[in-house]
Design a protein around this motif. Structure first.
Motif, PDB file in Angstrom:
ATOM      1  N   THR A 154      48.646 116.563  81.141  1.00  0.00           N
ATOM      2  CA  THR A 154      47.238 116.957  81.206  1.00  0.00           C
ATOM      3  C   THR A 154      46.767 117.586  79.899  1.00  0.00           C
ATOM      4  O   THR A 154      45.643 118.031  79.795  1.00  0.00           O
ATOM      5  N   THR A 155      47.629 117.588  78.869  1.00  0.00           N
ATOM      6  CA  THR A 155      47.236 118.179  77.595  1.00  0.00           C
ATOM      7  C   THR A 155      47.319 117.164  76.455  1.00  0.00           C
ATOM      8  O   THR A 155      47.392 117.524  75.302  1.00  0.00           O
ATOM      9  N   ILE A 215      50.438 120.500  89.973  1.00  0.00           N
ATOM     10  CA  ILE A 215      50.778 120.625  88.559  1.00  0.00           C
ATOM     11  C   ILE A 215      50.535 122.054  88.093  1.00  0.00           C
ATOM     12  O   ILE A 215      49.872 122.838  88.765  1.00  0.00           O
ATOM     13  N   ALA A 216      51.097 122.384  86.923  1.00  0.00           N
ATOM     14  CA  ALA A 216      50.779 123.639  86.248  1.00  0.00           C
ATOM     15  C   ALA A 216      49.617 123.359  85.304  1.00  0.00           C
ATOM     16  O   ALA A 216      49.614 122.357  84.579  1.00  0.00           O
ATOM     17  N   PHE A 217      48.610 124.224  85.335  1.00  0.00           N
ATOM     18  CA  PHE A 217      47.440 123.985  84.499  1.00  0.00           C
ATOM     19  C   PHE A 217      46.865 125.310  84.029  1.00  0.00           C
ATOM     20  O   PHE A 217      46.245 126.049  84.790  1.00  0.00           O
ATOM     21  N   GLY A 218      47.092 125.634  82.742  1.00  0.00           N
ATOM     22  CA  GLY A 218      46.565 126.859  82.164  1.00  0.00           C
ATOM     23  C   GLY A 218      46.943 128.073  82.994  1.00  0.00           C
ATOM     24  O   GLY A 218      48.068 128.254  83.425  1.00  0.00           O
ATOM     25  N   PRO A 231      37.034  96.285  91.048  1.00  0.00           N
ATOM     26  CA  PRO A 231      38.145  97.234  90.974  1.00  0.00           C
ATOM     27  C   PRO A 231      37.762  98.441  90.125  1.00  0.00           C
ATOM     28  O   PRO A 231      37.245  98.292  89.012  1.00  0.00           O
ATOM     29  N   THR A 232      38.009  99.631  90.652  1.00  0.00           N
ATOM     30  CA  THR A 232      37.621 100.870  89.975  1.00  0.00           C
ATOM     31  C   THR A 232      38.812 101.810  89.929  1.00  0.00           C
ATOM     32  O   THR A 232      39.635 101.855  90.841  1.00  0.00           O
ATOM     33  N   HIS A 233      38.897 102.577  88.851  1.00  0.00           N
ATOM     34  CA  HIS A 233      40.001 103.512  88.636  1.00  0.00           C
ATOM     35  C   HIS A 233      39.405 104.910  88.491  1.00  0.00           C
ATOM     36  O   HIS A 233      38.355 105.086  87.882  1.00  0.00           O
ATOM     37  N   ALA A 234      40.084 105.900  89.043  1.00  0.00           N
ATOM     38  CA  ALA A 234      39.561 107.274  88.995  1.00  0.00           C
ATOM     39  C   ALA A 234      40.694 108.274  88.887  1.00  0.00           C
ATOM     40  O   ALA A 234      41.823 108.015  89.297  1.00  0.00           O
ATOM     41  N   ARG A 235      40.356 109.427  88.333  1.00  0.00           N
ATOM     42  CA  ARG A 235      41.316 110.524  88.246  1.00  0.00           C
ATOM     43  C   ARG A 235      40.563 111.846  88.246  1.00  0.00           C
ATOM     44  O   ARG A 235      39.508 111.972  87.607  1.00  0.00           O
ATOM     45  N   GLY A 236      41.090 112.829  88.964  1.00  0.00           N
ATOM     46  CA  GLY A 236      40.501 114.164  88.966  1.00  0.00           C
ATOM     47  C   GLY A 236      41.588 115.214  88.903  1.00  0.00           C
ATOM     48  O   GLY A 236      42.655 115.053  89.492  1.00  0.00           O
ATOM     49  N   VAL A 237      41.341 116.269  88.154  1.00  0.00           N
ATOM     50  CA  VAL A 237      42.216 117.437  88.154  1.00  0.00           C
ATOM     51  C   VAL A 237      41.417 118.590  88.738  1.00  0.00           C
ATOM     52  O   VAL A 237      40.296 118.864  88.313  1.00  0.00           O
ATOM     53  N   TYR A 238      42.008 119.236  89.733  1.00  0.00           N
ATOM     54  CA  TYR A 238      41.366 120.319  90.467  1.00  0.00           C
ATOM     55  C   TYR A 238      42.213 121.568  90.289  1.00  0.00           C
ATOM     56  O   TYR A 238      43.428 121.523  90.461  1.00  0.00           O
ATOM     57  N   VAL A 256      38.445 115.617  77.497  1.00  0.00           N
ATOM     58  CA  VAL A 256      37.497 116.472  78.219  1.00  0.00           C
ATOM     59  C   VAL A 256      38.246 117.538  79.008  1.00  0.00           C
ATOM     60  O   VAL A 256      37.860 118.718  79.021  1.00  0.00           O
ATOM     61  N   LEU A 257      39.339 117.156  79.674  1.00  0.00           N
ATOM     62  CA  LEU A 257      40.118 118.114  80.452  1.00  0.00           C
ATOM     63  C   LEU A 257      40.717 119.199  79.550  1.00  0.00           C
ATOM     64  O   LEU A 257      40.733 120.379  79.904  1.00  0.00           O
ATOM     65  N   ALA A 258      41.207 118.799  78.366  1.00  0.00           N
ATOM     66  CA  ALA A 258      41.812 119.761  77.452  1.00  0.00           C
ATOM     67  C   ALA A 258      40.781 120.774  76.949  1.00  0.00           C
ATOM     68  O   ALA A 258      41.124 121.897  76.594  1.00  0.00           O
ATOM     69  N   SER A 259      39.494 120.393  76.964  1.00  0.00           N
ATOM     70  CA  SER A 259      38.448 121.286  76.478  1.00  0.00           C
ATOM     71  C   SER A 259      37.906 122.215  77.549  1.00  0.00           C
ATOM     72  O   SER A 259      37.129 123.125  77.251  1.00  0.00           O
ATOM     73  N   ALA A 260      38.290 121.991  78.813  1.00  0.00           N
ATOM     74  CA  ALA A 260      37.694 122.717  79.930  1.00  0.00           C
ATOM     75  C   ALA A 260      37.977 124.217  79.868  1.00  0.00           C
ATOM     76  O   ALA A 260      39.116 124.631  79.657  1.00  0.00           O
ATOM     77  N   GLN A 261      36.970 125.016  80.030  1.00  0.00           N
ATOM     78  CA  GLN A 261      37.068 126.473  80.104  1.00  0.00           C
ATOM     79  C   GLN A 261      36.199 126.961  81.259  1.00  0.00           C
ATOM     80  O   GLN A 261      35.077 126.496  81.404  1.00  0.00           O
TER      81      GLN A 261
END
Length: 241
Positions: free
Chosen positions: A87-88, A177-180, A198-205, A234-239
């Protein structure tokens, strides 16, 4: 002439006095008991009607149904088809260069390509960004007060309850997962059919304190390789994280 006894007139008076003495009125007590019983019955009836009315209102309320792609519910038996990605991950793709910070609900900030259109999401807990160069690509991000259960369970229920992704759904991963600095985080990736394609998706919560945050992306399967790079940046920039 007196013999020391009471005169007959005094004896008669005393006898009548005894006969005329009032007796306890039992019917008065019966009335009091009846009134008290009636009052208790009335109060019990009011309480019963109030409880019955509240239950009817609760039963009449429709259960919440997820009708859009996931934002932030038991897990299915489908197994991940490949190992989780980091995730990084960083990238030098021109698509993710010169990102600009954008604020979302619950104080979440992410960095997005400057050409993307950002607008309110379908619900108040998220904002949505769309790629002008790829109509199928969108990102959702934001946060809302945390649920009462574990974040993993909340996320996993979407597999079976979210009608927006039910057509052709296949899990790629659903992992803790471990996240920050998050106390709990979940990585969910899957494929499904959207508009016949066909569609692909991913989310980190992830959960920090009493707030649940999300960064989510979906796109056509054909453009997923590029979408995955954008998501990682985008995920790496999340604050906060």
């Amino acid at each position: 002439m007196s013999d020391g006894s009471y005169p007959s007139s005094e004896m008669d008076t005393d006898r009548f006095a005894v006969i005329a003495a009032p007796r306890p009125r039992r019917w008065t007590n019966a009335i009091i008991i009846a009134v008290m019983t009636l009052a208790v019955a009335v109060v019990a009836g009011i309480v019963y009607v109030a409880i019955s009315s509240a239950k009817r209102m609760q039963d009449a309320a429709p259960p919440p149904v997820a009708t859009q792609e996931p934002l932030l519910q038991p897990s299915s038996s489908r197994s991940p088809s490949r190992a989780p990605l980091s995730t990084t991950t960083t990238t030098t793709s021109s698509t993710t260069s010169d990102l600009k910070p954008v604020s979302g609900p619950a104080g979440l900030t992410v960095s997005l390509p400057p050409s993307w259109s950002v607008h309110a999401g379908a619900v108040a807990s998220n904002r949505e960004a769309t790629d002008p160069g790829e109509a199928s690509r969108l990102i959702r991000f934001g946060g809302n007060p945390g649920g009462s259960g574990s974040l993993f369970d909340i996320t996993a229920r979407n597999e079976t309850r979210n009608t927006a992704i039910s057509t052709g759904y296949q899990r790629v991963r659903l992992d803790k997962i471990a996240f920050g600095g998050a106390s709990e985080a979940v990585d969910w990736e899957f494929t499904f059919t959207k508009g016949g394609k066909p569609t692909h998706a991913r989310g980190v919560y992830w959960r920090i304190g009493n707030t649940d945050y999300v960064v989510y992306i979906s796109s056509s399967e054909a453009s997923w390789a590029e979408s995955a790079e954008i998501f990682d940046s985008v995920l790496a920039s999340a604050q906060p994280r």
